[in-house]
Design a protein around this motif. Structure first.
Motif, PDB file in Angstrom:
ATOM      1  N   UNK A 454      36.768  39.793  46.005  1.00 25.54           N
ATOM      2  CA  UNK A 454      38.060  39.663  46.645  1.00 25.54           C
ATOM      3  C   UNK A 454      37.835  40.820  47.456  1.00 25.54           C
ATOM      4  N   UNK A 455      38.842  41.165  48.475  1.00 28.36           N
ATOM      5  CA  UNK A 455      39.120  42.313  48.990  1.00 28.36           C
ATOM      6  C   UNK A 455      39.865  43.318  48.224  1.00 28.36           C
ATOM      7  N   UNK A 456      38.860  44.712  48.183  1.00 28.16           N
ATOM      8  CA  UNK A 456      39.447  45.760  47.456  1.00 28.16           C
ATOM      9  C   UNK A 456      40.531  46.714  48.530  1.00 28.16           C
ATOM     10  N   UNK A 457      41.769  46.435  47.814  1.00 28.61           N
ATOM     11  CA  UNK A 457      42.558  46.995  48.617  1.00 28.61           C
ATOM     12  C   UNK A 457      42.607  48.567  48.622  1.00 28.61           C
ATOM     13  N   UNK A 458      42.612  49.344  49.731  1.00 27.92           N
ATOM     14  CA  UNK A 458      42.570  50.632  49.633  1.00 27.92           C
ATOM     15  C   UNK A 458      43.915  51.369  49.641  1.00 27.92           C
ATOM     16  N   UNK A 459      45.027  50.721  49.092  1.00 25.59           N
ATOM     17  CA  UNK A 459      46.317  51.134  49.079  1.00 25.59           C
ATOM     18  C   UNK A 459      46.880  51.185  50.631  1.00 25.59           C
ATOM     19  N   UNK A 460      47.976  51.790  50.684  1.00 26.09           N
ATOM     20  CA  UNK A 460      48.591  51.967  51.971  1.00 26.09           C
ATOM     21  C   UNK A 460      48.524  53.096  52.583  1.00 26.09           C
ATOM     22  N   UNK A 461      48.410  52.808  53.936  1.00 30.10           N
ATOM     23  CA  UNK A 461      48.275  54.185  54.988  1.00 30.10           C
ATOM     24  C   UNK A 461      49.487  54.543  55.318  1.00 30.10           C
ATOM     25  N   UNK A 462      49.471  56.036  54.952  1.00 32.30           N
ATOM     26  CA  UNK A 462      50.680  56.775  55.486  1.00 32.30           C
ATOM     27  C   UNK A 462      50.196  57.949  56.336  1.00 32.30           C
ATOM     28  N   UNK A 463      50.480  58.030  57.461  1.00 33.21           N
ATOM     29  CA  UNK A 463      50.231  59.415  58.290  1.00 33.21           C
ATOM     30  C   UNK A 463      51.341  60.234  58.609  1.00 33.21           C
ATOM     31  N   UNK A 464      52.672  60.100  58.237  1.00 33.18           N
ATOM     32  CA  UNK A 464      53.654  60.841  58.624  1.00 33.18           C
ATOM     33  C   UNK A 464      54.349  61.883  57.746  1.00 33.18           C
ATOM     34  N   UNK A 465      53.727  61.748  56.590  1.00 33.65           N
ATOM     35  CA  UNK A 465      54.281  62.913  55.695  1.00 33.65           C
ATOM     36  C   UNK A 465      53.192  64.231  55.420  1.00 33.65           C
ATOM     37  N   UNK A 466      52.073  63.969  55.786  1.00 27.81           N
ATOM     38  CA  UNK A 466      50.940  64.932  55.381  1.00 27.81           C
ATOM     39  C   UNK A 466      50.578  65.882  56.576  1.00 27.81           C
ATOM     40  N   UNK A 467      49.714  66.704  55.924  1.00 23.23           N
ATOM     41  CA  UNK A 467      48.945  67.403  57.139  1.00 23.23           C
ATOM     42  C   UNK A 467      48.142  66.698  57.903  1.00 23.23           C
ATOM     43  N   UNK A 468      47.714  67.164  58.801  1.00 22.36           N
ATOM     44  CA  UNK A 468      46.675  66.278  59.801  1.00 22.36           C
ATOM     45  C   UNK A 468      45.369  66.113  59.171  1.00 22.36           C
ATOM     46  N   UNK A 469      44.934  67.081  58.623  1.00 21.55           N
ATOM     47  CA  UNK A 469      43.609  66.803  57.602  1.00 21.55           C
ATOM     48  C   UNK A 469      43.813  65.625  56.545  1.00 21.55           C
ATOM     49  N   UNK A 470      44.895  65.773  55.618  1.00 17.55           N
ATOM     50  CA  UNK A 470      45.161  64.684  54.910  1.00 17.55           C
ATOM     51  C   UNK A 470      45.134  63.336  55.381  1.00 17.55           C
ATOM     52  N   UNK A 471      45.968  63.344  56.699  1.00 16.77           N
ATOM     53  CA  UNK A 471      46.245  61.921  57.157  1.00 16.77           C
ATOM     54  C   UNK A 471      44.704  61.603  57.530  1.00 16.77           C
ATOM     55  N   UNK A 472      43.852  62.374  57.956  1.00 12.89           N
ATOM     56  CA  UNK A 472      42.551  61.930  58.567  1.00 12.89           C
ATOM     57  C   UNK A 472      41.923  61.551  57.452  1.00 12.89           C
ATOM     58  N   UNK A 473      41.786  62.050  56.274  1.00 11.55           N
ATOM     59  CA  UNK A 473      41.030  61.543  55.030  1.00 11.55           C
ATOM     60  C   UNK A 473      41.701  60.121  54.672  1.00 11.55           C
ATOM     61  N   UNK A 474      42.869  59.839  54.700  1.00 12.10           N
ATOM     62  CA  UNK A 474      43.625  58.614  54.315  1.00 12.10           C
ATOM     63  C   UNK A 474      43.136  57.569  55.521  1.00 12.10           C
TER      64      UNK A 474
END
Length: 697
Positions: A454-474
C-alpha cells in the motif's frame, strides 16, 4: 518418521522456477498427518518453509498452533559476529519496529513479520521472516543466552481460540523465509517482494491526495469550512492532483462512532456536499471506524447480539472511555454474526450513497481481540475475523472507493487497502521533538513496503503553526515518503509566506526514500536517500534529519548513495538555497565520507549530482526533488551553446532554475554567483519554457 515425497510444482505462480520438496509424517495416536514444505527459488538466496497438517480423525480437531521451524538449542549461526551485530524487528503494528543491538543477555528478539540480522555496518544480512499473513498471527524470534549469544530460532503460527479442522481437511501455516543478502536494506526490500509473490498481491491502484479536517478543526468542522478550504486548495494546488476533501471524525450524528449519518453541522447532507465539491473539481472523503459502536447509538440497544461478547454473555467493551466527547463506552461490531456482517456491508453502501470516493477507516484493532466470544463459535479469532469484516465492508463500498486502513495490522492489511497509517500520529506542530523522533522511526521502518503493500501515509502536512525549521522537517517527511499528500492547515488563514511552503512538496514523486542508516542508528534513521531519475538526468536527494536537542555532524558516504565512484559531484542545499560542496576524488586514491553539520531540530535537504563539463541544471527551488517532478524536459545543445527546458507548476507560482556554469563557459546574459546562474520562471499557465545561452570563455 519422515518420508521424502517426489518434487512438486511451486504453489506460488510468481515463484514458479523453484525446487519444491515435501517431507511427510503421521501420528496415529493424534490422528494427524504432517507435510513439511521446503521451496528454493532458482534466482533468490532464500528458502521458504511451511507446515501443512491434515486431520485423519472422524471428528473435528481444533489447532491452536502450528510450528514452522525450531532450531536445536546448541546455538544459532546468524552469519556475523553476535557482539557487533544488530537486529531489525517488525512488530506488525504502528509502533515497536526498529533496529537495535543483537547482543543482550537473556533477551528474545521477536517479530511478527520481518526479522533481519546484520553486521555493525548494516551489511551481511540474514533474514528470518514470515512472508504470508493470511490466517494466523505469526511469531518469529531469536533467543539469546546469558552471554548474549543466539541459541535458538523459533517460528510458529498461533490460531487464537483454535482453528476448527474438519475430518479430512488440511491447514497450512504461514510461510517462513530464511535468506542471506548483502545489506539489511536489501533484505527488507526483497522481503516485501516475497510477500507480494507468495500472497500474489498487486500494488495499490490509488494514491489519493488532498486536505483533511482533523488537525485543523477536529470536532468543530462544518460544511462551510469544508467548502472554503476546498476552494483555497483548488485555487492554489488543484493542478497538482490535490482533489480529495476528507472530513475526519466529527461529521457523524452527535460525533458518535457507529452513527454513520451526518450531524447538524452539515445541514444540507453529504450528497449535497459531495455535489458542491464536484462543482469545484473535487471529491468527498469520509472518516469512519466501522468496527466501533458507541453505547449511545441505536445499534447498541437494538442489536446487542451482533457485538463481541465476554465469556459471561455481556457485550465486550472495546474502549471504556472513548477519546472524544461525548465519550462513553464503545463495543465491537462482530463480523462473524450475520447481522454484524450485513452491517459492515451496509456501512460501505451508505458511504457510497453519500458520494464518498475515499474512506479512512480508523481504530480497527478491536477486531484482533482474542479474549472475546464471537458469534461464530468455530472461527479462529484475530486475523480471520479482521479479514471477514474488511471483505464485507469492501463489498459494500465497491471497487471505486479508495481505502485507507488506519490503526490496522500492517502486514495483514497488505493488498486490502490503498493507503495505510504506519506510525503513531504525527500530531499538530508543537515543538515536541521527542515525539517527532519516535514518529520518524515508525515511518521509516515501513519504507520498503510503500508502493507495494500500500502507500505508507506520512500523516498530514501542516506548515502554519510551527517554527520554520519544524515546517521544513515536516515538508521533508512528506516529500521523501513518496506517497499520499494531504494538507491539514486552516488554509484560508495561512499567510502568503506559509502558503508558499506547500507547492514545493507537490506532487508526490511516487517513490520512497531509503533510510540508509536504519541498521546503524539508534533511536531513528537520520540519513534518508532518494534516487531521482528523469528523461534528462539522474541524481540523489538526501534528507539529513537532526531531531535531537544538540547539533550533530551526520555522515554521508557518496558510494553508499549510489553515486558514480570517482566522478566529480556538486552538492546543493535546498532550504539554504545555495551550493555547499564540490567533490572530485579519483576512485583509487581514497574513500570520501562527508560529515555534514546539522543544527538541532532541523533538516538539510541536499541534492548530489554529477558535475558536467558543460552548463547543466543544478537544482530548482520549485520542488523538493529539485527537478524530478517540475522539469519534464531539459536539453543541452553543445553546438548552439543553449540549455533549454520546460517547467511545470501551477499558475501564479514563481521560482528559479539553478544552472551550474563550469569553467570555460559564460552566460550571454546575466551574472553568476560563484558558478550558479539563477534563471527566474513565472507561471501564467501550467507550463513555462525557458532557455539560457552561453559562450565559451
Amino acid at each position: 518418521q519422515l518420508a521424502v515425497a517426489p518434487d512438486e510444482p511451486s504453489p506460488f505462480p510468481r515463484l514458479a522456477t523453484a525446487t519444491h520438496r515435501t517431507f511427510t509424517a503421521t501420528d496415529p495416536e493424534a490422528k494427524l498427518s504432517l507435510r513439511y514444505h521446503v521451496l528454493v527459488p532458482a534466482d533468490q538466496p532464500v528458502v521458504l518453509l511451511w507446515t501443512e497438517v491434515r486431520n485423519d480423525a472422524a471428528e473435528a480437531q481444533r489447532i491452536t498452533e502450528l510450528g514452522v521451524l525450531r532450531t536445536a538449542d546448541s546455538g544459532v549461526d546468524v552469519g556475523v559476529q553476535p557482539g557487533t551485530a544488530r537486529v531489525f524487528v517488525d512488530s506488525g503494528g504502528l509502533t515497536g519496529s526498529g533496529s537495535r543491538k543483537l547482543a543482550a543477555p537473556g533477551a528474545t528478539h521477536s517479530a511478527s513479520g520481518a526479522l533481519v540480522v546484520t553486521d555493525g555496518q548494516g551489511e551481511a544480512a540474514a533474514s528470518f521472516s514470515f512472508v504470508s499473513f493470511l490466517g494466523a498471527w505469526p511469531s518469529n524470534r531469536i533467543a539469546l543466552d546469558e552471554q548474549g549469544r543466539p541459541v535458538r530460532a523459533v517460528a510458529s503460527c498461533a490460531y487464537p481460540h483454535g482453528y476448527p479442522l474438519a475430518p479430512g481437511a488440511t491447514l497450512r501455516s504461514e510461510v517462513l523465509s530464511v535468506g542471506a543478502y548483502p545489506t539489511g536494506n536489501e533484505a527488507l526490500e526483497r522481503w516485501a517482494d516475497l510477500v507480494m509473490a507468495v500472497e500474489d498481491l498487486q500494488p495499490p491502484k490509488r494514491c489519493p491526495s488532498g486536505w483533511n479536517s482533523w488537525y485543523c478543526y477536529r470536532l468543530t468542522i462544518t460544511e462551510d469550512l469544508v467548502l472554503e478550504n476546498g476552494r483555497v486548495m483548488r485555487d492554489h494546488w488543484g493542478a497538482f492532483g490535490l482533489t480529495n476533501v476528507q472530513i475526519d471524525h466529527g461529521w457523524q450524528d452527535r460525533d458518535l462512532v457507529g452513527n454513520w449519518v451526518a450531524n447538524t453541522r452539515f445541514p444540507h447532507g453529504l450528497p449535497w456536499l459531495s455535489a458542491r465539491l464536484a462543482e469545484q473539481g473535487q471529491t468527498l472523503g469520509l472518516w469512519t471506524a466501522v468496527s466501533q459502536v458507541s453505547e449511545w447509538v441505536p445499534w447498541f440497544t437494538e442489536h446487542p447480539e451482533a457485538l463481541f461478547h465476554t465469556a459471561d454473555g455481556q457485550p465486550d467493551v472495546a474502549d471504556a472511555h472513548w477519546y472524544w466527547e461525548p465519550h462513553g463506552r464503545t463495543f465491537s461490531l462482530d463480523p462473524t454474526h450475520p447481522l454484524g456482517l450485513a452491517e459492515y456491508r451496509a456501512i460501505g453502501e451508505r458511504l457510497k450513497s453519500y458520494g464518498c470516493t475515499y474512506n479512512k477507516n480508523d481504530f480497527q484493532g478491536n477486531l484482533l481481540r482474542t479474549n472475546v466470544v464471537a458469534g461464530d463459535p468455530d472461527i479462529s479469532l484475530g486475523v480471520p475475523v479482521y479479514r471477514r469484516a474488511m471483505a464485507a465492508f469492501a463489498a459494500g463500498k465497491g471497487p471505486d472507493m479508495a481505502f485507507h486502513a488506519c490503526n490496522a495490522p500492517l502486514n495483514v492489511a497488505a493488498g486490502i487497502c490503498d493507503v495505510a497509517w504506519t506510525h503513531r500520529d504525527l500530531g499538530n506542530p508543537a515543538g515536541n521533538w521527542e515525539h517527532l523522533r519516535a514518529w520518524a522511526n515508525d515511518f521509516s521502518c515501513r519504507y520498503h513496503v510503500t508502493g507495494k503493500f500500500y502507500w505508507s501515509d506520512p500523516d498530514y502536512l501542516q506548515v502554519g503553526q510551527s517554527t520554520l525549521d519544524e515546517a521544513h522537517v515536516r515538508m521533508a517527511f512528506v516529500a521523501l515518503g513518496g506517497g499520499p499528500m494531504f494538507l491539514s492547515d486552516r488554509l484560508p488563514e495561512l499567510p502568503p509566506e506559509r502558503l508558499a511552503l506547500i507547492a514545493p512538496c507537490l506532487p508526490s514523486y511516487g517513490k520512497p526514500a531509503t533510510p540508509v542508516d536504519l541498521f546503524t542508528s539508534d533511536g531513528y534513521p537520520r540519513v534518508w536517500s532518494l534516487p531521482v531519475e528523469t528523461a534528462w538526468g539522474k541524481w540523489v536527494v538526501v534528507g539529513l534529519f537532526n531531531l535531537s536537542d544538540e547539533p550533530e555532524r551526520l555522515e554521508l558516504d557518496p558510494a553508499r548513495l549510489g553515486l558514480p565512484v570517482g566522478e566529480p559531484v556538486v552538492v546543493w542545499d535546498f532550504f539554504a538555497g545555495k551550493p555547499v560542496a564540490e567533490l572530485s576524488v579519483a576512485a583509487e586514491s581514497m574513500d570520501v565520507v562527508l560529515r555534514v553539520p546539522v543544527p538541532a531540530h532541523t533538516v538539510k535537504l541536499l541534492k548530489l549530482v554529477r558535475r558536467e563539463a558543460h552548463p547543466f541544471v543544478l537544482a530548482t527551488d520549485l520542488h523538493l526533488t529539485m527537478g524530478g517532478v517540475e522539469l519534464p524536459q531539459v536539453t543541452w545543445d553543445e553546438k548552439a551553446g543553449e540549455l533549454r527546458g520546460v517547467a511545470k507548476r501551477a499558475p501564479g507560482i514563481r521560482g528559479n532554475v539553478m544552472v551550474y556554469v563550469p569553467a570555460g563557459w559564460k552566460p550571454v546574459a546575466g551574472e553568476t554567483a560563484g558558478r550558479v546562474l539563477r534563471v527566474p520562471v513565472e507561471f501564467e499557465g501550467m507550463e513555462r519554457a525557458w532557455i539560457v545561452r552561453f559562450r565559451k570563455a
